[in-house]
Design a protein around this motif. Structure first.
Motif, PDB file in Angstrom:
ATOM      1  N   LEU A 108       0.827  -1.206   0.000  1.00 42.95           N
ATOM      2  CA  LEU A 108       0.000   0.000   0.000  1.00 42.95           C
ATOM      3  C   LEU A 108       0.864   1.260   0.000  1.00 42.95           C
ATOM      4  O   LEU A 108       0.486   2.280  -0.593  1.00 42.95           O
ATOM      5  CB  LEU A 108      -0.951  -0.006   1.198  1.00 42.95           C
ATOM      6  CG  LEU A 108      -2.101  -1.016   1.075  1.00 42.95           C
ATOM      7  CD1 LEU A 108      -2.816  -1.196   2.410  1.00 42.95           C
ATOM      8  CD2 LEU A 108      -3.095  -0.564   0.002  1.00 42.95           C
ATOM      9  N   ASP A 109       2.030   1.191   0.653  1.00 48.96           N
ATOM     10  CA  ASP A 109       2.970   2.315   0.566  1.00 48.96           C
ATOM     11  C   ASP A 109       3.458   2.487  -0.872  1.00 48.96           C
ATOM     12  O   ASP A 109       3.576   3.619  -1.375  1.00 48.96           O
ATOM     13  CB  ASP A 109       4.158   2.095   1.502  1.00 48.96           C
ATOM     14  CG  ASP A 109       3.794   2.255   2.969  1.00 48.96           C
ATOM     15  OD1 ASP A 109       2.818   2.974   3.255  1.00 48.96           O
ATOM     16  OD2 ASP A 109       4.475   1.655   3.817  1.00 48.96           O
ATOM     17  N   ALA A 166      -2.841  -1.895  -4.890  1.00 52.09           N
ATOM     18  CA  ALA A 166      -3.678  -1.676  -3.708  1.00 52.09           C
ATOM     19  C   ALA A 166      -4.769  -2.740  -3.606  1.00 52.09           C
ATOM     20  O   ALA A 166      -5.135  -3.151  -2.497  1.00 52.09           O
ATOM     21  CB  ALA A 166      -4.303  -0.284  -3.759  1.00 52.09           C
ATOM     22  N   ARG A 169      -5.671   1.534   5.876  1.00 48.55           N
ATOM     23  CA  ARG A 169      -4.587   2.086   5.039  1.00 48.55           C
ATOM     24  C   ARG A 169      -5.016   2.105   3.581  1.00 48.55           C
ATOM     25  O   ARG A 169      -4.706   3.055   2.846  1.00 48.55           O
ATOM     26  CB  ARG A 169      -3.330   1.229   5.222  1.00 48.55           C
ATOM     27  CG  ARG A 169      -2.117   1.747   4.437  1.00 48.55           C
ATOM     28  CD  ARG A 169      -1.498   2.949   5.105  1.00 48.55           C
ATOM     29  NE  ARG A 169      -0.341   3.427   4.369  1.00 48.55           N
ATOM     30  CZ  ARG A 169      -0.332   4.478   3.553  1.00 48.55           C
ATOM     31  NH1 ARG A 169      -1.445   5.178   3.371  1.00 48.55           N
ATOM     32  NH2 ARG A 169       0.773   4.836   2.919  1.00 48.55           N
ATOM     33  N   VAL A 228      -5.259   5.380   1.008  1.00 44.65           N
ATOM     34  CA  VAL A 228      -4.731   5.445  -0.359  1.00 44.65           C
ATOM     35  C   VAL A 228      -5.820   5.928  -1.313  1.00 44.65           C
ATOM     36  O   VAL A 228      -5.593   6.783  -2.175  1.00 44.65           O
ATOM     37  CB  VAL A 228      -4.180   4.075  -0.796  1.00 44.65           C
ATOM     38  CG1 VAL A 228      -3.855   4.074  -2.290  1.00 44.65           C
ATOM     39  CG2 VAL A 228      -2.941   3.714   0.016  1.00 44.65           C
ATOM     40  N   SER A 249      -6.543   9.632  -1.209  1.00 42.26           N
ATOM     41  CA  SER A 249      -5.508  10.496  -1.775  1.00 42.26           C
ATOM     42  C   SER A 249      -5.666  10.693  -3.280  1.00 42.26           C
ATOM     43  O   SER A 249      -4.979  11.520  -3.870  1.00 42.26           O
ATOM     44  CB  SER A 249      -4.119   9.908  -1.483  1.00 42.26           C
ATOM     45  OG  SER A 249      -3.926   8.709  -2.196  1.00 42.26           O
ATOM     46  N   GLN A 275       0.744   4.081  -2.859  1.00 41.89           N
ATOM     47  CA  GLN A 275       0.682   5.520  -2.574  1.00 41.89           C
ATOM     48  C   GLN A 275       1.735   6.266  -3.392  1.00 41.89           C
ATOM     49  O   GLN A 275       1.467   7.340  -3.950  1.00 41.89           O
ATOM     50  CB  GLN A 275       0.920   5.746  -1.089  1.00 41.89           C
ATOM     51  CG  GLN A 275       0.769   7.190  -0.649  1.00 41.89           C
ATOM     52  CD  GLN A 275      -0.680   7.580  -0.421  1.00 41.89           C
ATOM     53  OE1 GLN A 275      -1.323   7.019   0.441  1.00 41.89           O
ATOM     54  NE2 GLN A 275      -1.169   8.520  -1.208  1.00 41.89           N
TER      55      GLN A 275
END
Length: 421
Positions: free
Chosen positions: A355-356, A374, A392, A396, A399, A359
């Protein structure tokens, strides 16, 4: 009890293990409430266990009931476990409570190098098995929903606290307090994964208090760092940095352990990233990478570091920081070195890192790739019922703003809107 009786064999063969428990309980002339009291369960929990039918069962609950009722483990779908035999020490209450941890110990693949290297000490007849049970639960966390582990871990924690309270020898009491601290920290981690932030903060706070009472400065630093990581991830940057400052004061001033130094610096980098301070985050990550290079020259990672902390973990931390700072170049630069973390067997942590990455891809305009990644992470979150992963994933999604989202985003929305854990 006649284990060859037709009713028992039929229930066992069909996978209706709750019925096996019920038949054994009735034969023992116990009520559901009495069996629950003996196993540390409520009457309603026993009722649910017995009425579950042909379904997936919680291994620890089955092991506890089967042990008390003297049901052969194979009759409830469990292998005969040496860990259950190892629990036949101490009082009846201790045996009934410890079987939860003992069942988990049986599936632990190996004893961590740090634990194996520690010399036996007087009083470790209780300390060592309790510590090993915590190790087993932590390994299980990588492949088991937190909701399935929570009850067993809390019972394990209560047992450790009870034994510590009854210990008369001060040295043994201190070691048991350390074991209780680590179990409380694990309870905090599980609550965090389930999205229960209030309970997570409470358990992490208890872990810090127990570590202090154990007189183990390294453990105290570890628990403060764990709480600091939690606070950083939940947006409480000032509190996180204060905790990390306190944690550093617990370490030897002249030459701290490299693994502790690298780990705390990575946590500090995340806190700065959440605050939007890229310069401080980069400085902490650079220092963490230098410290990580020294880890290989130390003895095996000391307890409570069950898993070592190396350069790949620092690279993964840079990915997390880059994602929060909106700096895809950090993520791109660290991806190759973080390959070990991205292929980790710990499915939940791997999903969070994915997920990071998602992002960061969004920050560089790669919408399709971001939401494809994702979506895979979200599927892991749903599979393991991880509130942390799902939240989380929602972050995402928030955003990305578009009046005409592409199909991959619409598909992600449809999947996300249907998730209720």
């Amino acid at each position: 009890m006649n284990w060859t009786a037709a009713a028992v064999r039929e229930a066992s063969n069909s996978g209706n293990y709750g019925q096996v428990v019920k038949l054994a309980r009735i034969d023992a002339r116990l009520s559901q409430a009495q069996l629950g009291d003996a196993c540390g369960l409520s009457q309603s929990a026993v009722s649910r266990l017995e009425g579950r039918g042909v379904a997936t069962y919680d291994m620890s609950l089955l092991a506890r009931a089967a042990t008390h009722l003297k049901i052969p483990m194979r009759m409830v779908g469990l292998a005969d476990q040496s860990a259950v035999a190892a629990a036949q020490v101490g009082t009846d209450v201790e045996r009934r409570s410890f079987v939860k941890g003992a069942a988990a110990v049986a599936v632990a693949p190996v004893l961590s190098p740090a634990l194996a290297a520690q010399p036996a000490q007087a009083g470790d007849a209780q300390t060592a098995p309790l510590r090993l049970a915590t190790t087993a639960f932590r390994r299980l966390d990588g492949s088991t929903p937190s909701r399935q582990l929570q009850e067993a871990v809390l019972a394990h924690l209560r047992l450790a606290q009870t034994i510590a309270g009854e210990a008369e020898d001060r040295a043994v009491k201190l070691r048991l307090a350390a074991v209780g601290s680590e179990a409380a920290s694990l309870a905090g981690w599980l609550a965090w994964d389930m999205g229960d932030y209030g309970s997570a903060r409470t358990w992490y706070g208890n872990a810090v208090k127990a570590a202090r009472s154990s007189d183990d400065r390294l453990l105290t630093a570890y628990q403060m760092g764990s709480l600091a990581q939690f606070e950083a991830n939940t947006g409480n940057v000032v509190q996180s940095l204060n905790l990390l400052h306190q944690a550093r004061r617990q370490l030897p001033g002249d030459r701290p352990l490299a693994i502790a130094d690298a780990w705390l610096l990575s946590a500090e980098a995340l806190a700065h990233a959440v605050a939007g301070d890229a310069r401080s985050s980069d400085r902490a990550l650079t220092q963490a990478a230098r410290a990580a290079e020294l880890v290989a020259h130390e003895d095996p990672a000391p307890w409570p570091w069950l898993f070592t902390f190396n350069g790949a973990k620092v690279a993964a931390a840079r990915i997390s920081c880059g994602a929060r700072l909106g700096l895809p170049q950090w993520v791109q630069a660290a991806q190759d070195e973080a390959g070990e973390a991205l292929s980790s067997g710990h499915a939940k942590q791997r999903a969070l890192l994915q997920l990071d990455l998602a992002q960061a891809r969004l920050a560089s305009g790669r919408v399709d790739g971001a939401f494809a990644l994702a979506t895979r992470a979200l599927e892991t979150g749903v599979r393991y019922r991880s509130g942390r992963i799902v939240e989380r994933a929602r972050a995402v999604r928030r955003s990305h703003t578009s009046s005409t989202p592409p199909k991959v985003v619409r598909d992600f929305d449809e999947r996300l809107h249907g998730v209720y854990l």
